[in-house]
Structures are given as structure tokens and as C-alpha cells.
Enzyme design. Structure first.
Site: not given
Lengths: 466, 466
Positions: A298, A319, A433
Site C-alpha cells: 500500500e 514444497h 469503493k
């Protein structure tokens, strides 16, 4: 003892000259930060927070000792004494730091182990009905408190969860007792949540104005849940204070490991490395990596720039992602956190028949094997063309965690300034948003609704059944 | 109803011509896979596994009905009836598939919720003494069974855990009763674990020779733990069978969404997109993304090639990685899994005072809000320069999960073949193991020990205290 940076596994990839050339840029970033002249300088309260906060020198609370700091401890004690469960409502920086610290200091299985502190559940960090509807079930027959964390109180995810869980508490206890079990961490003076808390009489704690969400773990945002889990927040701040002092002394990267980390990742980024993978060899570190991903992603991911932050736990992910790291596209480097002392150790026993062929390890501790896995891996990845920056951390204590948190926070700020971005804003978070509010017909956003629905097309209409 | 691929949010980034040009390559990959002429063709047992396995047509078990399939169900019933806890010991493909399926079909809080099936803990997937030493504590006063999963039995992580936990069981129950509580999933005929199981009389299940670890979730490796969690493995295989049939019909990507996904990601990779981010809007999907990361990272990440696989849960990580995805370096794309039906839904209530301003959502279900978050995000990310491939999945049932698993498995194989790598090996995973064994002085590896220790230097000596 403090965190050390071992640069030897990056040597073939970063020359001394490349680092030296960055000295002026590091000095400049240091000055801009400490003089308060950097971009986003209204959000640098975290810089002196470790000393200011307990002393009561924050923007919202001047005095010789911060009464809020003592109220946090008192609230934590009360919650420990009257609750089996604390639900922390918050998204992004409003829960990641607390969760990371608690799992680091206790265990990722904190809610499963026997203990004399409350279980801690996290809510309001998604819009999943499945996740939210599970909580009332988990709370059946248990005593519960809520910590609602939101600067504004209007962020959709936590607001929806708060609406549902507050009702749950009021149904369970009645309004008056519920009120004593709801703690709000929010703006000191204004905002929806602040106003609700005042009106209802909830105890409140402050999200300082000059500390962004991703930098807020050492304020009440993180400290209250961390204290409820039984961790020592004095020691946590003490470690952060030591880091604050250590990393303010000089901008010389040979003396300042925080800046050295910032400089090394900057060199690598400029040479075309695209992805930084945070590595640890302990599952308890996983949420710290999630906290780190928010902090760095961010802060740096803007203006079409920034290292892509990813994380793995080894040997688990040797793995899984191990193959890619060893032999995939050569555009990544690793930052590895290793610990001098293990969280807990376990001796590998002897099997007289040695059926599994493990007796060459008998009598050794698992930590010794784990460290050799680290040693073997760092060389293998170096040989595969992957630079490694290694952070050597003394132990898993609150003190060292506080130190580490501040290390990452300040290195992030310096990195962002060197990258030429404002490390303290997040303009891109608004984009989804705005669209979402428009699609949902939120008052004030209706104008765009039709155009967005049109772009989404028929598939979407079917998906939402409307 | 079956999984659909919505390509409309990738339209501005992939032209129809680019996809059409790949038709011969897709056809070639299809032929190579189905004719068994591709690289790694000794590991393509998964291709017809959904139909072969229950019918008993696997390499290790020919017949009209697979007795192992019925033994899995019987063992699961026994474990459900005599155990509070099942510990699954395995690393990488030996636990990721089971864990992913169980959390997808139940909840990530499976071990916390009330239920009439055993808790399931995962061990042997790291070398953390802290993680392993927690298990005896979690098992105190509980009845426990073990499922040890390892093709060879010599992989360090599970072997160490098995040594510790087998002893725990023998101390608790005595050797004879412990024996009835230990289930080994391993090679049909040979290997350390196979031999131990025969000698001790543990019930065994088979890891087929022609199915690699990351492709093994629909064998006993995944099916036993999944059945213990109370999930319907018949339906799981039924879904996979449907996918097997659907994706074998034609190599035409307009008819075959599995190949279309492979082709789209191939086009993006060739245009310089470096990272594929798997996205879901449900926390219960998180471990599926981890399973997917192993599948794709280990299959494609070799020869300095391959998309870097990453994952996020939205809207959670819209408040973390969201900023980077919206505005960071423009070299990533998203693959989004959305579900027609939510796992569980919850209506948002009305608050007469509307203090939180959420009443515009009152009466709506959370799933409706979550879908609009998806709609808003996909457009925002498109506008930010991020292609989105959207997979629309009917529901969260075993059937659709089986379908989805096979979809990802086959798309991965086709992707790898188109990329020009052997999708079924993992040569890079050996590099760290070799070094680690040498550093630990494992018999047969001692020769390199001194040279590696020398390269690691003094810091490392201090770290391991030797």
C-alpha cells in the site's frame, strides 16, 4: 541484542558501489522524514509514536503520562476477567497488526490452545455472509466483548459487522450490559463511530490523526487486542523505542540496518527485480508477512511502481512455491527472517530400528534442523539466481517484535521516499469503493450506477439475481 | 450447471486474434496429453483418475470396483466413531489438497465450530518445533488417529513428525491399539513407509505411481481426510468425472473453458504479464488458492519461465494488496472465482436511527453486497490496466469442487505444455534438500558439508550454535 541484517547472501547481486551511490538518496529521505518535509507529512506520527504514545505526547493527548495507555491495560484486564471471547472488528490496518502480533507472540493456533485469556475472533474484514454468520454460533454460551476499530465508522465491511454483532450483544445482555462490553477505537473528536460511542456510552480509544491504518499497530488499534491476548505491551513499546532511537542516529547505511534494508531493496528494484518474497521458517510468522504485505504494497504500489510483495513459510512452501523460486523467472528476491532462539524447541528422539533413516538427526533439536534447512535453502536459491536479504532476530519476545515492527515501518517510509512516491496515501483503494457504492445505490453515488451496470453486462445481472 | 469462464473483463487486453492464433498450440497440447506423448508422460494418471479410481482401473488396482475406495469410506467412518482428532501428516501435495477441500466445503474455522466429525490438524509440513510440540497439548484428553501421507516415507518434515506422533500414540494407547489408529497413505509396493506399515500392521492406502503429489487430491491422499471431515467423496469424484468428460470432447477453446483459461493466461504471459493473482471473495477459498499456487508454481516455474502465482481474498485484501493491484507496476492480471450461490447468506437488518448510514443496504443480503464489491472491483481494476479472467462457479458443493479441481489440473497441464516445460516434474525442489542433508551430515551427503558450511560463514555458525 538487536536485529541484524546479514547482507552476505545478496553479495553477488548488489555491489558495494551500487549501495554507496545511494547514500545521498538515503540521507535525503532521512532528512525529509525527520524534518517533516516529505510527501504525506501529515501522516508521520508513527515516527516518534513509540516514545510519544506512553508518555502522552501525541497530537490528541498532551501530558506527562498518557491516560489512554493505562486505560488500554485496564480494559484488557476487564475483558480478560469478564469475557471468553473478544471479537475485533476491523479491516486492513485495523486488524492485521493485532492479529500478526498475537500470532507471533503466542501461536497461529491461539484460539485452539488452552489458556487463561479470551479467544480472539476477527470480523468485518470481508463481506462474506458465511464468515459473519459463523460468529454468533461460535459465541453461543460464551461471554463476549467487542472491539470495533474504524477511523470513520463508515467503512462498509466493519460497519456491517458492527451492526450485526452489536445487536447480538444487545440481545444477549440487554443494552446496558452490552454497552459495557463494547470498546470503540476511532477518531478522537469526530466521525460516525465516535458519535455513536459518545451517544451510547461505549469506552473509546483513539486512532491518531497523523498515523495511517497500516502504521497503527502500536496505537490502541493494535495494543488493546494484543494486551487482551496476555502480551506485554510495555515491552512491545520498549522494543519500538529502542528501534526509534537506533534508526534515528545516522543515515549511514553501514550503521543503520533499517536504511540498509531500504537501500538494498531499492537497488534490486532498479535492477529489474519485480517481486520481494518475505520468508520465515515458522508458521507463527505468517500473519506478520500479511501485515508486511499491506505495509509495503500500500505504501509503494502506486504511480505504476513498486516491488510486488509476496510471502512464504518454509519449509512448508519449499514444497509449493519452492520450485518457482529456485528455477522460475529470475525477477525475484527474498527477505528472510531467522531467529537466534526458536519459539519452542523439540528434541528428535532415537528409534533403535531406524526404520525411517532419521537417526542421523537423533538427539538434535528441530531448531537445528530448521536452521540447516535455512542454510541449505539460502545457498540453493543464491545458486539459482535469487538474492537473499537476511534479517537475524534475537528472539520471539514482545521487545524484539516491537523493534521489528518499527524497523519495517521506517524502512518502508524511506523506501517509498526513495522510490519517489508518497508512502502514506492510498488513492487506489478508493476506486473499487466508488464503483461498489454506485452499484449499490448509496446516496450520493447513484449517478454512475446505470453506466457501471451496463459495463458489467448480462452475466452480472444474472449473478446478482436482480 | 457447470463452471463458466467469463472473458469479458479481459477483452481490452486479449484480442480474438491472439486467442485464435493459439488454436494449433492448444490442439497440440491436447493431443500430446491424451496420446501420452507429452514430457512427463509417466505422471498423467490424474487425467482419467476421476473415472478410473472408483472403478478400480488404476495402475495399482485393476477390477470392477476399487476396494480401496470403499476402504477409505470405512476408515473414515471408523475414525469418526473412535477419534476426536485426526492428525494428517504430510507436506506439499500431501496435505494441501485435503486442507483446501475441507475448508472450502466446511469453513476455515472447521476446528473451532461445533460438529460431529473430528477436528483435523496438519503436521509434518514444516520443521518448526513450536508447531509440532503444540500437537500433544491439543490432543490431551482426546482420542486421536493419525494419517501419515508420504510416497517414500523419507521426506524429512513428515518423517520427523511421524516419529514424534507415533510415539505419542503408542504412549497413550499401547502399541496394539495405536496400530489400529494409524493409517498410511504411501507407495503400493515399496519404500520406507510402505515397509513400516506392513511390518507394524497399519492400514495402508495408495499414492499411485503415475500421479504426482500436486495432482493427488482425488486419490486416498486427499479423499481420506476429506471423508473424515464428513464431506461426500462420491459427489466430489462425480464432479471431477463430469469435468473429465467435458474437457476431453474438443480442443476448441470456444467449447472448452478449461483450455480457454490455459490459452488466455498463455497470451497474457507472452505479452509480459508476470504475475497471476487468484482472487476470491470468500475466506473459505483461501486454502484452495494455496493448493492452486503449488499446482501452478511447481508445474510452470522452471527453465526461467512461468507466471508467478499469488493470491488474495477480497474485500479483505482490497485493504492491503488492493492499492498495488490498482496502481502498482502494470505486469499482473487476476483470475477471479465467483459463486452463483453464496456459502451462507445473511440479511442486513435495519437500524431505525441509521447512525452508520448503512440503511441503503437494509434488507439486502450480504451476498448481494459482496457481488457488487466484485462488480465494482473488476471494473476498477480493468480501468487500472489489470485484465481479469472470471470463473463463475455454480455453488460450494462437493460436485462443483470436484469439477473445479479437475478444471485447474487439466488447465495447468495444458498451460505447461504450451509453455514448453515438463509440467509434471519438480527438479528445483531437490536443490535445497541436497544442501540441507549435506549440512546435517546425512549419510551419503557428507562430502559437500565442509564446502557449504564455509560458504555460509561465521554468522551461520553462530546461528546454529555449533
Amino acid at each position: 541484542m538487536a536485529l541484524r541484517l546479514n547482507a552476505s547472501y545478496a553479495k553477488g547481486f548488489i555491489s558495494d558501489d551500487e549501495l554507496k551511490q545511494l547514500a545521498p538518496a538515503v540521507q535525503q529521505a532521512h532528512d525529509a522524514l525527520h524534518n517533516g518535509t516529505c510527501a504525506g507529512n501529515d501522516f508521520i506520527g508513527w515516527l516518534t509514536l513509540p516514545t510519544d504514545y506512553p508518555a502522552g505526547n501525541m497530537s490528541f493527548e498532551k501530558g506527562t503520562a498518557n491516560p489512554e495507555f493505562n486505560r488500554i491495560k485496564a480494559a484488557a484486564k476487564k475483558i480478560q476477567s469478564d469475557s471468553d471471547i473478544l471479537i475485533v472488528i476491523g479491516i486492513g490496518g485495523s486488524y492485521l497488526g493485532a492479529r500478526a502480533a498475537i500470532e507471533y507472540l503466542t501461536t497461529p493456533n491461539y484460539n485452539l490452545i488452552k489458556k487463561d485469556t479470551p479467544n480472539i475472533y476477527y470480523a468485518g474484514n470481508s463481506i462474506s455472509g458465511a464468515a459473519l454468520s459463523e460468529l454468533p454460533e461460535l459465541c453461543e454460551g460464551k461471554d463476549v466483548s467487542l472491539n470495533m476499530i474504524s477511523k470513520s465508522g463508515t467503512t462498509t465491511e466493519p460497519a456491517v459487522a458492527f451492526r450485526v454483532l452489536r445487536k447480538m450483544l444487545e440481545d444477549k445482555y440487554g443494552k446496558e450490559e452490552a454497552c459495557k462490553r463494547i470498546y470503540c477505537t476511532t477518531d478522537a473528536n469526530k466521525g460516525t463511530l465516535h458519535d455513536v460511542a459518545i451517544k451510547e456510552g461505549y469506552e473509546t480509544f483513539v486512532v491518531p490523526d497523523d498515523v495511517g491504518g497500516r502504521y497503527s499497530v502500536l496505537t490502541a488499534v493494535g495494543l488493546l487486542p494484543i494486551a487482551v491476548a496476555g502480551c506485554d505491551i510495555d515491552k512491545l513499546l520498549e522494543g519500538a523505542q529502542a528501534a526509534q532511537a537506533d534508526f534515528a542516529k545516522t543515515a549511514d547505511i553501514e550503521e543503520n540496518v533499517c536504511y540498509k534494508y531500504a537501500a538494498m531493496r531499492n537497488v534490486l528494484y532498479n535492477k529489474g527485480y519485480a517481486t520481494e518474497i518475505m520468508v520465515s521458517y515458522e508458521p507463527a510468522y505468517q500473519m506478520m508477512s500479511e501485515w508486511w504485505k499491506q505495509l509495503y504494497g500500500e505504501s509503494e504500489g502506486k504511480d505504476n511502481k513498486g516491488l510486488f510483495p509476496a510471502s512464504v513459510i518454509f519449509s512448508t512452501d519449499l514444497h509449493s512455491m519452492g520450485q518457482y523460486i529456485q528455477e522460475g523467472v529470475r525477477n525475484l528476491f527474498e527477505t528472510v527472517c531467522v531467529f537466534d532462539k526458536p519459539k519452542t524447541d523439540l528434541e528428535i528422539g532415537i528409534d533403535p530400528e531406524n526404520i525411517d533413516g532419521l537417526n542421523f538427526l537423533a538427539g538434535e533439536n528441530m531448531d537445528y534442523v530448521n536452521k540447516n534447512a535455512f542454510g541449505g535453502t539460502v545457498l540453493a536459491h543464491n545458486d539459482g539466481g535469487v538474492p537473499n536479504i537476511v534479517l537475524e532476530i534475537p528472539d520471539w519476545s514482545e521487545y524484539e517484535l516491537g523493534y521489528l515492527i518499527y524497523f519495517f515501518e521506517k524502512a518502508c517510509a524511506v523506501s517509498g521516499i526513495m522510490l519517489g512516491v508518497n508512502p502514506f496515501n492510498q488513492p487506489g483503494v478508493e476506486a473499487y469503493k466508488k464503483n461498489m457504492f454506485a452499484l449499490l445505490g448509496k446516496p450520493g453515488y447513484e449517478k454512475e450506477q446505470a453506466a457501471l451496470a451496463e459495463r458489467l453486462g448480462d452475466n452480472f445481472k444474472k449473478l446478482i439475481n436482480k
